[in-house]
Design an enzyme around this catalytic site. Structure first.
Site, PDB file in Angstrom:
ATOM      1  N   PHE A 131       0.810  -1.282   0.046  1.00 29.55           N
ATOM      2  CA  PHE A 131       0.103   0.026  -0.099  1.00 29.55           C
ATOM      3  C   PHE A 131       0.880   1.214   0.207  1.00 29.55           C
ATOM      4  O   PHE A 131       0.365   2.223   0.316  1.00 29.55           O
ATOM      5  CB  PHE A 131      -0.828   0.102   1.159  1.00 29.55           C
ATOM      6  CG  PHE A 131      -1.832  -1.250   1.271  1.00 29.55           C
ATOM      7  CD1 PHE A 131      -2.697  -1.436   0.187  1.00 29.55           C
ATOM      8  CD2 PHE A 131      -1.885  -1.988   2.460  1.00 29.55           C
ATOM      9  CE1 PHE A 131      -3.544  -2.540   0.348  1.00 29.55           C
ATOM     10  CE2 PHE A 131      -2.890  -3.218   2.445  1.00 29.55           C
ATOM     11  CZ  PHE A 131      -3.492  -3.322   1.246  1.00 29.55           C
TER      12      PHE A 131
ATOM     13  N   ARG B  94      -8.227  -1.321 -19.907  1.00 34.74           N
ATOM     14  CA  ARG B  94      -8.468  -2.654 -20.084  1.00 34.74           C
ATOM     15  C   ARG B  94      -8.389  -3.515 -19.040  1.00 34.74           C
ATOM     16  O   ARG B  94      -7.227  -3.300 -18.362  1.00 34.74           O
ATOM     17  CB  ARG B  94      -7.823  -3.199 -21.285  1.00 34.74           C
ATOM     18  CG  ARG B  94      -7.974  -4.433 -21.739  1.00 34.74           C
ATOM     19  CD  ARG B  94      -7.572  -4.884 -23.251  1.00 34.74           C
ATOM     20  NE  ARG B  94      -8.055  -6.344 -23.417  1.00 34.74           N
ATOM     21  CZ  ARG B  94      -7.012  -6.924 -24.213  1.00 34.74           C
ATOM     22  NH1 ARG B  94      -5.975  -6.507 -24.655  1.00 34.74           N
ATOM     23  NH2 ARG B  94      -7.409  -8.108 -24.612  1.00 34.74           N
ATOM     24  N   ILE B  95      -9.300  -4.217 -18.515  1.00 36.34           N
ATOM     25  CA  ILE B  95      -9.061  -5.070 -17.225  1.00 36.34           C
ATOM     26  C   ILE B  95      -8.329  -6.395 -17.699  1.00 36.34           C
ATOM     27  O   ILE B  95      -9.122  -7.260 -18.455  1.00 36.34           O
ATOM     28  CB  ILE B  95     -10.422  -5.225 -16.576  1.00 36.34           C
ATOM     29  CG1 ILE B  95     -11.039  -3.713 -16.237  1.00 36.34           C
ATOM     30  CG2 ILE B  95     -10.565  -6.083 -15.356  1.00 36.34           C
ATOM     31  CD1 ILE B  95     -10.348  -3.119 -15.347  1.00 36.34           C
TER      32      ILE B  95
ATOM     33  N   ASN C 216      -7.483  -8.923 -15.683  1.00 29.56           N
ATOM     34  CA  ASN C 216      -7.948 -10.174 -14.985  1.00 29.56           C
ATOM     35  C   ASN C 216      -9.139  -9.742 -14.012  1.00 29.56           C
ATOM     36  O   ASN C 216      -9.092  -9.453 -13.316  1.00 29.56           O
ATOM     37  CB  ASN C 216      -6.909 -11.054 -14.116  1.00 29.56           C
ATOM     38  CG  ASN C 216      -7.345 -12.168 -13.542  1.00 29.56           C
ATOM     39  OD1 ASN C 216      -8.738 -12.527 -13.510  1.00 29.56           O
ATOM     40  ND2 ASN C 216      -6.613 -12.897 -12.672  1.00 29.56           N
ATOM     41  N   PRO C 217     -10.199  -9.812 -14.693  1.00 29.56           N
ATOM     42  CA  PRO C 217     -11.610  -9.557 -13.924  1.00 29.56           C
ATOM     43  C   PRO C 217     -11.618  -9.983 -12.360  1.00 29.56           C
ATOM     44  O   PRO C 217     -12.136  -9.345 -11.621  1.00 29.56           O
ATOM     45  CB  PRO C 217     -12.868  -9.929 -14.986  1.00 29.56           C
ATOM     46  CG  PRO C 217     -12.456 -10.248 -15.884  1.00 29.56           C
ATOM     47  CD  PRO C 217     -10.675 -10.778 -15.837  1.00 29.56           C
TER      48      PRO C 217
ATOM     49  N   GLN D 100      -9.109  -5.851  -6.306  1.00 29.24           N
ATOM     50  CA  GLN D 100      -8.313  -4.589  -5.988  1.00 29.24           C
ATOM     51  C   GLN D 100      -9.481  -3.381  -5.765  1.00 29.24           C
ATOM     52  O   GLN D 100      -9.256  -2.472  -4.790  1.00 29.24           O
ATOM     53  CB  GLN D 100      -7.508  -4.303  -7.257  1.00 29.24           C
ATOM     54  CG  GLN D 100      -6.302  -5.097  -7.348  1.00 29.24           C
ATOM     55  CD  GLN D 100      -5.391  -4.794  -6.233  1.00 29.24           C
ATOM     56  OE1 GLN D 100      -4.943  -3.616  -6.120  1.00 29.24           O
ATOM     57  NE2 GLN D 100      -5.303  -5.529  -5.241  1.00 29.24           N
TER      58      GLN D 100
ATOM     59  N   GLY E 128      -4.811   0.802 -14.971  1.00 27.35           N
ATOM     60  CA  GLY E 128      -4.389   0.722 -13.565  1.00 27.35           C
ATOM     61  C   GLY E 128      -5.511   0.591 -12.682  1.00 27.35           C
ATOM     62  O   GLY E 128      -6.225   1.496 -12.723  1.00 27.35           O
TER      63      GLY E 128
ATOM     64  N   GLY F  42      -5.139  -0.323  -9.280  1.00 30.12           N
ATOM     65  CA  GLY F  42      -4.557  -0.432  -7.607  1.00 30.12           C
ATOM     66  C   GLY F  42      -5.095   0.754  -6.558  1.00 30.12           C
ATOM     67  O   GLY F  42      -5.185   0.444  -5.310  1.00 30.12           O
ATOM     68  N   GLU F  43      -5.301   1.865  -7.264  1.00 39.33           N
ATOM     69  CA  GLU F  43      -5.730   2.850  -6.038  1.00 39.33           C
ATOM     70  C   GLU F  43      -7.005   3.481  -6.426  1.00 39.33           C
ATOM     71  O   GLU F  43      -7.341   4.041  -5.272  1.00 39.33           O
ATOM     72  CB  GLU F  43      -4.457   3.808  -6.019  1.00 39.33           C
ATOM     73  CG  GLU F  43      -3.238   3.109  -5.698  1.00 39.33           C
ATOM     74  CD  GLU F  43      -1.992   4.008  -5.796  1.00 39.33           C
ATOM     75  OE1 GLU F  43      -1.810   4.850  -4.924  1.00 39.33           O
ATOM     76  OE2 GLU F  43      -1.117   3.703  -6.777  1.00 39.33           O
TER      77      GLU F  43
HETATM   78 MO1  MOS Z   1       1.144   3.104  -3.819  1.00 40.96          MO
HETATM   79  S1  MOS Z   1       0.802   4.448  -2.559  1.00 40.96           S
HETATM   80  O1  MOS Z   1       1.976   4.025  -4.867  1.00 40.96           O
HETATM   81  O2  MOS Z   1       1.716   1.821  -3.119  1.00 40.96           O
END
Ligand code: MOS
Length: 716
Positions: A246, A594-595, A597-598, A604, A667, A669-670
């Protein structure tokens, strides 16, 4: 020798189809080993000793009695530790956080600062000795209170501009029919990933090897090399499985202390952080104090926008939580000003934490937008769509793609937004008041230079080697799918090896850029390998390997505003007798490229949204003014949302392939956390008629603020 073939066997790709984690079996059977449990012969254990004062100098460290304890091998501290280089350029062009460069002087800049490392034969002996070590300090008065108007506050320097401004703000506000001018605060928050930081260092034939849990082996390798004045090729960092990061798992005190001890003792040394130590050593998200001023016409079109965000940092390192950055992407106005300010205090250095800037920044501005919608009598989705910018509000650059409206339309349809009665406090379920809220989300979409090695093996399989990191996100699996498509083979024929700096430089798992960056490099190497194989090359026993480097390709990308977008929806129930807030359901619809792996992408996004609930309602590290340390720094004192806190959460996406990425990736992730807390807070206001501008929305705050049911509206 055999001749490998690719192609024609499969017409359709696997990118975009659900795939369970390739290392899933290893993880659930315990075969996958984490950094703190990988065995080493002759391993010694280091235990960090942290300061008990918040500011001052170390007067004495009484090592004698501790060195006489069973199993103790050494006590490292500023009086005997090797000097390290700290004047170098690290990640993002920033110098290293001195918290990682341990034991260099006698200064104590915050409570929980590493002052010594006790090394012993066993972890238990090291801990007992560390707890027995007497350190005397010369205390100095400390200041740990973040407040607006602090004399030390100054515009942030560094990666992002501290301030952006255009137009006449005062005139824009004066000419506005409706004005919102409010302060919003978010508390200190901690990463709280499952796996604590752990590193083992050893010298192996003149090379330094570090087995670690981190977000980028290249990152830690190059920083350790700089710090210990070594050639990067003399340092190998491995990090195969990671239990979450994280943003917190870069270079920190434990790796440096382990290297120092391994050098001193000439044997492998492991240093693991305890959960409590992580609360001062692992970084955290700074609290923020934000002021948002919005001026709009009666129909909600913005004429003036100001977003100021103040965060704290330590006295040894300037880390900026750029809360005001969101407004540079999301909303335009003829008069537009954003300011990120920072104030150094006697506290640990904050660091990147999931959606740094956007997470707290979106709480403030997306709450303010909701306030504006209420005052204008305009639906909050309609208000946002009326304010969609044509180009980047600050940069003036075109957006590579911006599918926010598609997210809102699809989200509104699925959430049942059309049936919403805009009046607050009119829906009840027994003693619960019900409300719904929404907020927008965005997060940068980018890529960093990476190299990859793709090998056609003699047995017809393929091996990908890349210094990627899988924090538990499913990156390894996503890259397997990307490689399979790029090689035009089934995923079963592809083996992806990651987490080893010997594979060559690669982007970190950070900034939501990992998968895109690594996929680009793998795609490039695979394309060249397929050309070589198409020429009918014979494959020798050690295979044919192609190496790619995306540095040049990325340098050729046109300057654009590149972001993922999203629409968050929340339904809450508020118990007016106890002040409890329950999030009954949440829906996030994202335009995030584009996703790949759904299955894991949904994980995530849902994980980010759950963190948004946690941020809205629960998480808060409270610093004691007297000691300068945190109250109850552990997972009992710091509540992270658990199953019982989480209702029905759904995440989905609209078609949004990135036009400039070889695979179409942005992406994920966030962005899941961005806007999530605001959606919950906006729903609480809709349920109760009371606006909460200070997170977390604790029961005592809800009770103290009361309710204004049946159409009223008030401020907490
Ligand atoms: Mo993230 S806060 O760029 O691991």
């Amino acid at each position: 020798m055999t001749t490998a073939t690719t192609g024609s066997a499969r017409a359709q790709g696997v990118v975009g189809t659900a795939h369970t984690r390739v290392e899933g079996r290893d993880k659930v059977t315990g075969a996958a080993r984490y950094a703190g449990e990988i065995p080493f012969a002759d391993l010694a254990h280091g235990w960090l000793v942290l300061s008990t004062v918040a500011r001052g100098r170390i007067r004495t460290i009484d090592t004698g009695p501790v060195l006489a304890l069973p199993g103790v091998l050494a006590v490292l501290h500023h009086g005997n530790a090797p000097r390290v280089e700290t004047d170098y350029i690290g990640l993002l062009g920033m110098p290293p956080d001195p918290t990682a460069a341990v034991f260099q002087n006698d200064r104590v800049p915050h409570a929980g600062w590493p002052v010594a490392l006790v090394v012993a034969e066993t972890s238990e002996q090291a801990r007992e000795a560390a707890e027995a070590l007497v350190v005397a300090y010369d205390r100095e008065a400390h200041d740990t209170e973040l407040a607006t108007g602090h004399p030390g506050a100054h515009p942030a320097g560094g990666v992002m501009p501290g301030e952006t401004a255009k137009g006449d703000l005062a005139a824009g506000l004066a000419a506005s029919a409706v004005v919102v001018d409010e302060e919003y605060t978010t508390p200190e928050e901690h990463h709280s990933m499952m796996e604590p930081h752990a590193a083992t260092a050893r010298w192996d034939g003149g090379r330094l090897e570090v087995v670690d849990s981190n977000q980028g082996t290249t990152w830690v390798q190059t920083e350790l090399a700089s710090m210990f004045s070594l050639d990067a090729s003399a340092v190998r960092v491995r990090s195969e499985h990671i239990g979450g990061g994280f943003g917190s798992k870069g270079l920190r005190a434990h790796q440096v202390a382990a290297v120092m001890a391994a050098t001193h003792l000439q044997r492998p040394v492991r240093v693991v952080m305890t959960r409590r130590q992580m609360f001062s050593l692992a970084g955290y998200r700074s609290p923020t104090v934000q002021r948002v001023r919005l001026g709009a016409d009666a129909d909600g079109r913005l004429r003036a926008l100001e977003h100021r965000s103040l965060n704290q940092t330590s006295t040894v390192y300037e880390f900026v939580e750029p809360g005001a950055g969101v407004a540079r992407v999301m909303y335009d106005a003829p008069a537009h000003r954003t300011v990120n300010e920072v104030v150094p205090l006697d506290v640990p250095s904050p660091t990147f934490m999931r959606a740094p800037g956007e997470a707290p920044g979106s709480f403030a501005i997306e709450s303010a937008l909701d306030e504006l919608a209420v005052r204008c009598g305009v639906d909050p989705i309609e208000l946002r769509l009326r304010n969609e910018p044509e180009t980047g509000p600050v940069s003036g650059l075109p957006f590579s793609s911006r599918n926010l409206d598609a997210c809102f339309r699809e989200g509104a349809r699925r959430f049942g937004w059309a049936e919403r009665d805009p009046r607050p406090g009119v829906r009840r379920d027994g003693r619960w008041l019900l409300g719904t809220g929404t907020a927008a989300a965005s997060f940068q979409a980018g890529a960093g230079p990476s190299t990859a090695l793709v090998t056609a093996e003699a047995d017809g399989t393929f091996t990908v080697r890349i210094a990627a990191a899988d924090l538990g996100t499913g990156a390894r699996t996503a890259l397997t799918l990307v490689a399979a498509d790029a090689l035009e083979v089934t995923p079963e024929r592809v083996r992806v090896r990651i987490g080893d700096s010997d594979f060559g430089p690669a982007m970190i798992a950070g900034g939501s850029m990992g998968t895109r960056s690594w996929a680009w490099a793998i795609t490039a190497a695979a394309a060249e390998l397929r050309e070589r194989l198409a020429l009918g090359a014979d494959i020798p026993a050690d295979g044919i390997t192609v190496r790619s480097d995306t540095t040049e390709a990325l340098g050729r990308l046109a300057q654009k505003e590149r972001h993922s977008f999203g629409a968050q929806f929340a339904e809450v129930a508020v118990d007016t007798a106890t002040g409890e807030v329950r999030v009954r359901r949440m829906l996030g619809i994202f335009a995030a490229g584009r996703i790949v792996n759904p299955l894991t992408a949904r994980n995530q996004l849902v994980g980010g949204m759950i963190w948004g609930i946690s941020m809205a309602l629960h998480e808060e590290a409270v610093r004691d003014r007297g000691s300068g340390a945190l109250y109850a720094p552990d997972l009992a004192g710091y509540h992270v949302a658990t199953h019982a806190d989480v209702g029905d959460i759904q995440a989905d996406w609209v078609e949004d392939p990135d036009p400039d990425d070889p695979v179409g990736i942005k992406g994920v992730g966030e962005i899941g956390i961005v806007g999530a807390a605001a959606a919950v807070a906006n729903a609480v206001r809709h349920a109760t008629g009371v606006r909460h501008r200070h997170l977390p929305i604790r029961p005592d705050r809800v009770l103290a603020a009361g309710v204004r049911p049946a159409g009223g509206d008030a401020d907490a």
